[in-house]
Each structure stands twice: as structure tokens, then as C-alpha cells.
Scaffold this motif. Sequence first.
Motif, PDB file in Angstrom:
ATOM      1  N   LEU A   1      -3.905   4.123  -8.402  1.00 42.03           N
ATOM      2  CA  LEU A   1      -3.695   5.454  -7.825  1.00 42.03           C
ATOM      3  C   LEU A   1      -2.335   6.062  -8.140  1.00 42.03           C
ATOM      4  CD1 LEU A   1      -5.340   5.427  -4.286  1.00 42.03           C
ATOM      5  CD2 LEU A   1      -6.214   6.356  -6.421  1.00 42.03           C
TER       6      LEU A   1
ATOM      7  N   ARG B   1      -7.088  10.662  -9.981  1.00 41.63           N
ATOM      8  CA  ARG B   1      -6.394   9.634  -9.205  1.00 41.63           C
ATOM      9  C   ARG B   1      -5.240  10.243  -8.410  1.00 41.63           C
ATOM     10  NH1 ARG B   1      -8.515   6.954 -13.506  1.00 41.63           N
ATOM     11  NH2 ARG B   1      -9.408   4.892 -13.096  1.00 41.63           N
TER      12      ARG B   1
ATOM     13  N   ARG C   1      -4.831  10.022  -4.442  1.00 42.36           N
ATOM     14  CA  ARG C   1      -3.582   9.515  -3.863  1.00 42.36           C
ATOM     15  C   ARG C   1      -3.019  10.497  -2.844  1.00 42.36           C
ATOM     16  NH1 ARG C   1      -0.344   9.386  -8.350  1.00 42.36           N
ATOM     17  NH2 ARG C   1       0.801  11.270  -7.828  1.00 42.36           N
TER      18      ARG C   1
ATOM     19  N   GLN D   1      -2.936  -2.514  -3.053  1.00 45.11           N
ATOM     20  CA  GLN D   1      -4.216  -2.170  -2.431  1.00 45.11           C
ATOM     21  C   GLN D   1      -4.935  -1.075  -3.207  1.00 45.11           C
ATOM     22  OE1 GLN D   1      -3.380  -1.145   1.659  1.00 45.11           O
ATOM     23  NE2 GLN D   1      -3.283  -3.283   2.316  1.00 45.11           N
ATOM     24  N   GLU D   2      -4.166  -0.246  -3.923  1.00 50.11           N
ATOM     25  CA  GLU D   2      -4.747   0.839  -4.724  1.00 50.11           C
ATOM     26  C   GLU D   2      -4.040   0.871  -6.078  1.00 50.11           C
ATOM     27  OE1 GLU D   2      -3.686   2.109  -0.449  1.00 50.11           O
ATOM     28  OE2 GLU D   2      -2.469   1.962  -2.255  1.00 50.11           O
TER      29      GLU D   2
ATOM     30  N   GLY E   1       0.840  -1.197   0.000  1.00 48.70           N
ATOM     31  CA  GLY E   1       0.000   0.000   0.000  1.00 48.70           C
ATOM     32  C   GLY E   1       0.869   1.237   0.000  1.00 48.70           C
TER      33      GLY E   1
END
Length: 220
Positions: free
Chosen positions: A115, A122, A126, A111-112, A82
Amino acid sequence: MATTKKAFAYLRVSGRGQVDGDGFPRQLAAVKAYAASHGIRIVQVFEEKGVSGTNELADRPAFMEMMTALHANGVRLVLCEGLHRLARDLMVQESILHDLKRHGFELISVQEPDLCSDDPSRKLMRQIMGAFAEYEKTMIVVKLAGARQRMKKKTGACEGRKPYGYFEGEQVVLDRLKSMRASGATYEAIAATLNSEGIEPRRAGSKWHAGYVHRLLTRG
């Protein structure tokens, strides 16, 4: 036949007490699961041991080692669990992402995963998440400071953790670290030497790690 994409995995825990906990196994499991489902092969894992998420690049031995490897062997992709594993300071987070992109490397936070692009929406999301991570880190520091103040009022003393070298026998070890480093030994080699000789860090039962050696030798 599709070519399997290669990647490095970057893992980080901020406290020495977390090095032998579930932080690294949990992060690696998440990264491996993402890699397996996206046809990516992890060829090397870099573990940042006991390094704060607010540290700049120069104070991250494992990250600097990874950057050298990225430039050397053709791998262009980095996976981390992450964005909070990458950094807990918004400016540090964006600086790291900018540095990677500037050299043509890609980072995916599993997890993203979407981003880390330059898409404005995005990027905004973030940075909001990065700001929350920084806020969370700051609140932890504030709460610890408050607890120390309450303890001081209650007992009359709360001096906090003593620096390494304060207790008997530690200065000898610290002098040896400096001597080995001056002789050209890497942080990893110094840690391995102390572990092989059975010399324990302050916390009994733990092991020396490159990140800890680096902090002791570069602290102000």
C-alpha cells in the motif's frame, strides 16, 4: 549469494500506560516475522514512546532520530507493523511517506506491504485506510469528551487530568528537566538520569521515557 537487505523497525504507542504493555513486543514480533520471510535483517529498532499518531514529524523524537540514522549509515528501508502505527491522521501519514520517498527511503507496512507504492489504486486504498484511522481517533476523543460531560452533570465537577507540575513536588522536577535541557542534555539522557536516581513519573512504578520528557518540555 544474495545480499541481505538491512532495515530499521519503527514502533509506536500513543499512551504512557502502553509503554510497558504488549504494544511494542507485538509490533516487533510482526515486523521480525515479515523480515525473516523476506530476507531482511533488522539492524536497529526505534520506539516512539507515548506519542500520538496525530503528531507531526518534529514532535516524534524516535522518528527524527531514525531519520538522522537513515541519512548516516546507508540503510534505506523502514518496517512498521501497520500504517496506523505510522500515523492516525491522513495528512500526517501522507506527509511522512512523502518525506521518506523524497529522500530515497522506502517504508513497508508489514500488514499492508503493497500500500505504500505510488500506484493510483493502492494510493487510494491507503488514503481510505488512513481516513478511517483518523475517524477512529476522532471518535475516541469525542467519546471521552462525552463521558466527561456526563460525569460533570452527575457530580458537578470533572476537570480532567492535571498538567505535570500541578501536584506537590512536580514543579521541582519540571524545573530540573528544563535546566538539563538548557544545558544540552538529550531527552534520552534526561530520562535516563531521572530513572537512575529513582525519581518516578506521576504514574507510580513507571519509567521516564524520551517521548514523555519531550512532551513536558514542549507543551504549550
